[in-house]
Design an enzyme around this catalytic site. Structure first.
Site, short mmCIF file in Angstrom:
data_model
loop_
_atom_site.label_atom_id
_atom_site.label_comp_id
_atom_site.label_asym_id
_atom_site.label_seq_id
_atom_site.Cartn_x
_atom_site.Cartn_y
_atom_site.Cartn_z
CD GLU A 142 4.77 2.72 -5.21
OE1 GLU A 142 3.81 3.49 -5.30
OE2 GLU A 142 5.06 2.14 -4.14
N GLY A 191 -0.70 1.81 -1.39
CA GLY A 191 -1.50 1.76 -2.62
C GLY A 191 -1.26 0.51 -3.43
CG ASP A 212 2.03 4.18 2.77
OD1 ASP A 212 0.99 4.82 2.50
OD2 ASP A 212 2.48 3.29 2.03
CB SER A 250 -3.76 10.90 -2.85
OG SER A 250 -3.12 10.72 -1.61
CB THR A 251 1.41 12.49 -2.21
OG1 THR A 251 0.70 12.14 -1.02
CG2 THR A 251 2.23 13.73 -1.96
CE LYS A 272 7.05 4.18 -2.69
NZ LYS A 272 5.72 4.82 -2.80
N GLY A 273 3.75 1.30 -0.12
CA GLY A 273 2.92 0.17 -0.55
C GLY A 273 1.49 0.23 -0.10
C1 5RP Z 1 1.59 3.22 -3.23
C2 5RP Z 1 2.40 4.00 -2.28
C3 5RP Z 1 1.96 5.41 -2.03
O1 5RP Z 1 2.96 6.26 -2.46
C4 5RP Z 1 1.69 5.57 -0.56
O2 5RP Z 1 0.69 4.65 -0.16
C5 5RP Z 1 1.22 7.00 -0.23
O3 5RP Z 1 -0.03 7.25 -0.78
P1 5RP Z 1 -0.74 8.65 -0.59
O4 5RP Z 1 0.09 9.68 -1.26
O5 5RP Z 1 -2.09 8.46 -1.25
O6 5RP Z 1 -0.88 8.90 0.89
O7 5RP Z 1 3.38 3.57 -1.73
O8 5RP Z 1 2.02 1.88 -3.27
#
Ligand code: 5RP
Length: 227
Positions: A102, A96, A83, A29-30, A93-94
Site C-alpha cells: 500500500e 489487513g 484503520d 473491506s472498504t 493502516k495495515g
Molecule cells: C490493509 C489496510 C486496510 O485498508 C485497513 O485495515 C482497513 O480495512 P477495512 O476497510 O476492512 O476496515 O490498511 O492493510
C-alpha cells in the site's frame, strides 16, 4: 462496523475516477466496495495497480485491467481504506497486512483518497494497534528492538506478533507483522522515523502526509476531509 457506510465512501470515491486513468487499488473491506463500484462504471482504458493479492483477485474477477507498479510507475489516483484517520489525515493502516505494498503504491500516486466509515475518525492516533512489518529472519530479535523504541516513546506494552488460526500471519511479501498497542501516539513523526531505523523493520503503518483527501461514509451520506 457499518458496511453501508463503507459502501457509501467507496462509491463516492469511484465517482472521482476518469477514463484512461491509472488507479491504485487499496486493500480491505472498504477498498473492496470501491473496487466493485469502479468495475461497475466500466470506464474505458483504466489500468489498475492492486496493493495485495486479495485485491488483485477481486479486481480480476470483476474484469478490471491490472498492471504492476513497475509497468505503470506513475499512478494518477489511489483509493484505499484505513484503520484510523487522525488530525491532518495522518493514518494508521495495515490491519489487513498490506501496508508495505500500500505505501509503495501511495507514494507513487499523484493523488491519494482514503475512504473510511465515520467510526475510524479519531482525535489521537493509537487506539488501533500499529502494524509493523518485519523480515521473518530473526523477527523476535527485531521485535525486542521495536519494544525498546516503543518504551522510548512511553509505550509500555511490547508489540505482539500477529497470529491467525493457521499460525503466524505472513504478508504477500513473506514478512511477519508485529502489532503495537500504543494507546495514544503523541509524536507520530518521531515514532515513524525511529521505527524505520530498526534493521529488520520493513515498514510501519503510519501513513503521514500521504492522504490528499478523506471520504468518510456516514449513515446519511459522506463527509469530505482535507489535511
Ligand atoms: C490493509 C489496510 C486496510 O485498508 C485497513 O485495515 C482497513 O480495512 P477495512 O476497510 O476492512 O476496515 O490498511 O492493510
Amino acid at each position: 462496523m457499518s458496511d453501508a457506510r463503507k459502501q457509501r465512501a467507496g462509491e463516492a470515491a469511484a465517482g472521482r475516477v476518469e477514463a484512461g486513468m491509472v488507479i491504485g487499488l487499496g486493500t480491505g473491506s472498504t477498498a473492496a466496495w470501491f473496487v466493485k463500484a469502479l468495475a461497475a462504471r466500466k470506464l474505458p482504458d483504466l489500468r489498475c495497480v492492486p496493493t495485495s493479492e486479495k485485491t488483485a483477485d477481486l479486481a480480476r474477477e470483476l474484469g478490471l485491467t491490472l498492471s504492476t507498479l513497475d509497468d505503470t510507475p506513475r499512478i494518477d489516483l489511489t483509493v484505499d481504506g484505513t484503520d484510523e484517520v487522525g488530525p491532518g489525515l495522518a493514518l494508521i493502516k495495515g490491519g489487513g497486512a498490506a501496508l508495505l505494498r500500500e505505501k509503495l503504491v501511495w507514494e507513487a500516486s499523484a493523488r491519494c483518497i482514503v475512504i473510511a466509515e465515520a467510526a475510524k475518525v479519531v482525535k489521537t492516533l493509537g487506539a488501533f494497534p500499529l502494524p509493523i512489518e518485519v523480515v521473518a529472519f530473526g523477527h523476535k530479535t527485531t521485535g525486542n528492538r521495536i519494544a525498546d523504541v516503543l518504551a522510548d516513546h512511553d509505550i509500555a506494552l511490547p508489540a505482539r506478533l500477529r497470529q491467525a488460526d493457521r499460525g503466524i500471519v505472513r504478508t504477500d511479501g513473506g514478512n511477519v507483522i508485529y502489532d503495537a498497542t500504543c494507546g495514544a501516539i503523541m509524536d507520530p513523526v518521531r515514532l515513524a522515523d525511529d521505527l524505520k531505523l530498526i534493521t529488520g523493520v520493513v515498514e510501519h503503518g503510519l501513513f503521514l502526509d500521504l492522504a490528499d483527501e478523506a471520504i468518510i461514509g456516514k449513515d446519511d451520506g459522506v463527509d469530505l476531509l482535507t489535511p
